[in-house]
Design an enzyme around this catalytic site. Structure first.
Site, PDB file in Angstrom:
ATOM      1  NE  ARG A 190      21.474  44.682 -11.948  1.00 55.06           N
ATOM      2  CZ  ARG A 190      20.738  44.368 -12.982  1.00 55.06           C
ATOM      3  NH1 ARG A 190      19.336  45.365 -12.964  1.00 55.06           N
ATOM      4  NH2 ARG A 190      20.483  43.887 -13.478  1.00 55.06           N
ATOM      5  CE1 TYR A 228      31.096  64.838   1.146  1.00 55.02           C
ATOM      6  CE2 TYR A 228      30.265  64.187  -1.552  1.00 55.02           C
ATOM      7  CZ  TYR A 228      30.865  64.654  -0.353  1.00 55.02           C
ATOM      8  OH  TYR A 228      31.758  63.383  -0.226  1.00 55.02           O
ATOM      9  CG  ASP A 261      23.060  66.025   1.770  1.00 58.09           C
ATOM     10  OD1 ASP A 261      23.108  65.706   1.981  1.00 58.09           O
ATOM     11  OD2 ASP A 261      24.221  65.713   0.184  1.00 58.09           O
ATOM     12  CE  LYS A 272      29.472  61.818   4.901  1.00 56.09           C
ATOM     13  NZ  LYS A 272      29.582  62.170   4.158  1.00 56.09           N
TER      14      LYS A 272
HETATM   15  C1  LIG Z   1      29.622  62.656   2.702  1.00 59.68           C
HETATM   16  C2  LIG Z   1      28.380  63.373   2.150  1.00 59.68           C
HETATM   17  C3  LIG Z   1      27.666  62.771   0.344  1.00 59.68           C
HETATM   18  C4  LIG Z   1      28.367  61.685  -0.211  1.00 59.68           C
HETATM   19  O1  LIG Z   1      28.198  60.721   0.262  1.00 59.68           O
HETATM   20  P1  LIG Z   1      29.187  59.216   0.651  1.00 59.68           P
HETATM   21  O2  LIG Z   1      28.804  58.017   0.986  1.00 59.68           O
HETATM   22  O3  LIG Z   1      30.057  59.341   0.282  1.00 59.68           O
HETATM   23  O4  LIG Z   1      29.003  59.078  -1.199  1.00 59.68           O
HETATM   24  C5  LIG Z   1      26.571  63.484   0.085  1.00 59.68           C
HETATM   25  N1  LIG Z   1      26.013  65.033   0.908  1.00 59.68           N
HETATM   26  C6  LIG Z   1      26.567  65.170   2.097  1.00 59.68           C
HETATM   27  C7  LIG Z   1      26.164  66.383   2.823  1.00 59.68           C
HETATM   28  C8  LIG Z   1      27.928  64.518   2.533  1.00 59.68           C
HETATM   29  O5  LIG Z   1      28.615  64.847   3.982  1.00 59.68           O
END
Ligand SMILES: *Cc1c(COP(=O)(O)O)cnc(C)c1O
Length: 389
Positions: free
Chosen positions: A45, A97, A169, A194
């Site tokens: 961890r 988001y 982000d 993504k």
């Molecule tokens: C999908 C997404 C998240 C969350 O990510 P997960 O991997 O689904 O927890 C956060 N910010 C943006 C812009 C996203 O598209």
């Protein structure tokens, strides 16, 4: 911008065996020679060689000092929020988001952390919202699904002048196109689920900091709270990152073709794509990013949920699904999917019209994607004619 050769060669050859692929250290613990005497690892961890390799790669990719890998994008966001204390305030992009909104509103609010949502594409709105309790500015650019762009450099200056942490982000932007740390941000977050993973086969999150001390704080929360990325998913993510430059370049090229096609289509009302000169923030997008990304949204002249739902079920290559950034094209209808829980008037005011459709443009041949869309338009047109008759 990170150089592809540097990136590929920042992925080390295994010193033990010469393996060119990063080994998956599927182990929970590490044998010690004596208490506290070990080879740099004691418990997985806290640290795992596969995850550590990934963390070094992503630190380089975002031109930061420290990378920290989490089990999801939301776990990464959660770790950043743990820097705050009760009574602190956040200023966040209004088009945030949905999962981040839920985390702020349903989890952190009850611990006394309040969030003010503003349209960050006008920096004056940020200046107006700052109070002595503001400790964090939270930005997404481009936003989802209306692809609003905010000026990262200008916001970084404001954050610095007011001693506020600035987190971006960068999931939609990707480090291939924009590097917020180089523009003055303190923290970058990714849903690596993504574009970085890129193959719709894992859930992962990343935090990258410019300052090593800030990175150590977040690493502390990674270990203390435990939402680590597994060795296998770390391996998959490294494998995805090896081709992110190529993929993102092609995502951008395909998306541009599609945006131009949509812009001249008689059934389309508005097209949202930062690469179009008609986009209200095209100049900022051009200034701070090397490309405009793979997400395109549009609305129909027949602005009804029914027409949009007909469209999103009429495509062959664009599969109906949430998420984005994979090699296969996806589409979704935010009003009845990702944004369903937002009250109708609030949703419309945020620019998410009833008929808005979001495309995650994949890596298929662009001609095939265009004919897929043309076919879906034909379907909704025939249906409209049938009703009219
Ligand atoms: C999908 C997404 C998240 C969350 O990510 P997960 O991997 O689904 O927890 C956060 N910010 C943006 C812009 C996203 O598209």
């Amino acid at each position: 911008m990170s150089n592809i050769t540097n990136l590929l060669h920042s992925i080390p050859v295994d010193p033990l065996t010469g393996a060119i692929a990063v080994p998956i250290y599927q182990t929970s613990t590490f044998v010690q020679d004596a208490p506290g005497v070990n080879k740099g690892y004691d418990y997985a961890r806290t640290n795992n060689p596969t995850r550590e390799t990934l963390e070094k790669i992503v630190a380089g990719l975002e031109a930061g000092s420290t990378g920290i890998a989490f089990s999801s994008g939301l776990a990464a966001i959660d770790a950043v929020l743990k820097l705050l204390q009760s009574g602190d305030e956040i200023i966040a992009v209004d088009d945030i988001y949905g999962g981040a909104f839920r985390l702020f509103d349903k989890v952190y609010k009850k611990f006394g952390i309040n969030v003010t949502y503003v349209d960050t594409s006008d920096v004056q709105n940020i200046l107006d919202a700052i109070t002595p309790a503001t400790k964090l500015i939270w930005l997404e650019t481009p936003t989802n699904p209306t692809l609003k762009i905010s000026d990262i450099g200008a916001i970084a200056k404001i954050a610095k002048a007011h001693h506020i942490l600035f987190a971006v982000d960068n999931t939609f932007g990707t480090p291939v196109l924009q590097q917020p740390l180089g523009l003055g941000a303190d923290i970058v977050i990714h849903s690596a689920t993504k574009y970085l993973g890129g193959h719709s086969d894992l859930i992962a999150g990343l935090v990258i900091t410019k300052d090593p001390a800030l990175g150590a704080d977040i690493k502390f929360y990674q270990n203390a709270c435990g939402a680590i990325l597994s060795p296998f998913d770390s391996f998959l993510l490294i494998r995805g990152i090896e081709t992110v430059h190529l993929r993102v370049r092609q995502h951008c090229a395909n998306a541009k073709e599609i945006a131009l096609f949509l812009e001249q289509h008689p059934l389309v009302d508005k097209v949202f794509y930062p690469g179009l000169s008609s986009h209200p923030h095209h100049d900022i997008a051009k200034k701070q990013a090397k490309g405009f990304g793979g997400i395109v949204s549009f609305t129909l002249k027949n602005d009804t949920e029914a027409a949009a739902q007909q469209f999103v079920t009429a495509t062959k290559y664009f599969k109906l699904a949430e998420s984005l950034g994979g090699v296969k094209s996806l589409l979704c209808h935010p009003a009845s999917m990702t944004h369903k829980s937002i009250p109708t008037e609030k949703r419309r005011a945020a620019g998410v019209a009833d008929s808005l459709i979001r495309l995650s443009v994949g890596l298929e041949e662009p001609e095939d994607l265009l004919s897929d869309l043309a076919h879906a338009f034909h379907q909704i047109q025939s249906a409209a004619v049938a009703i009219f008759n």
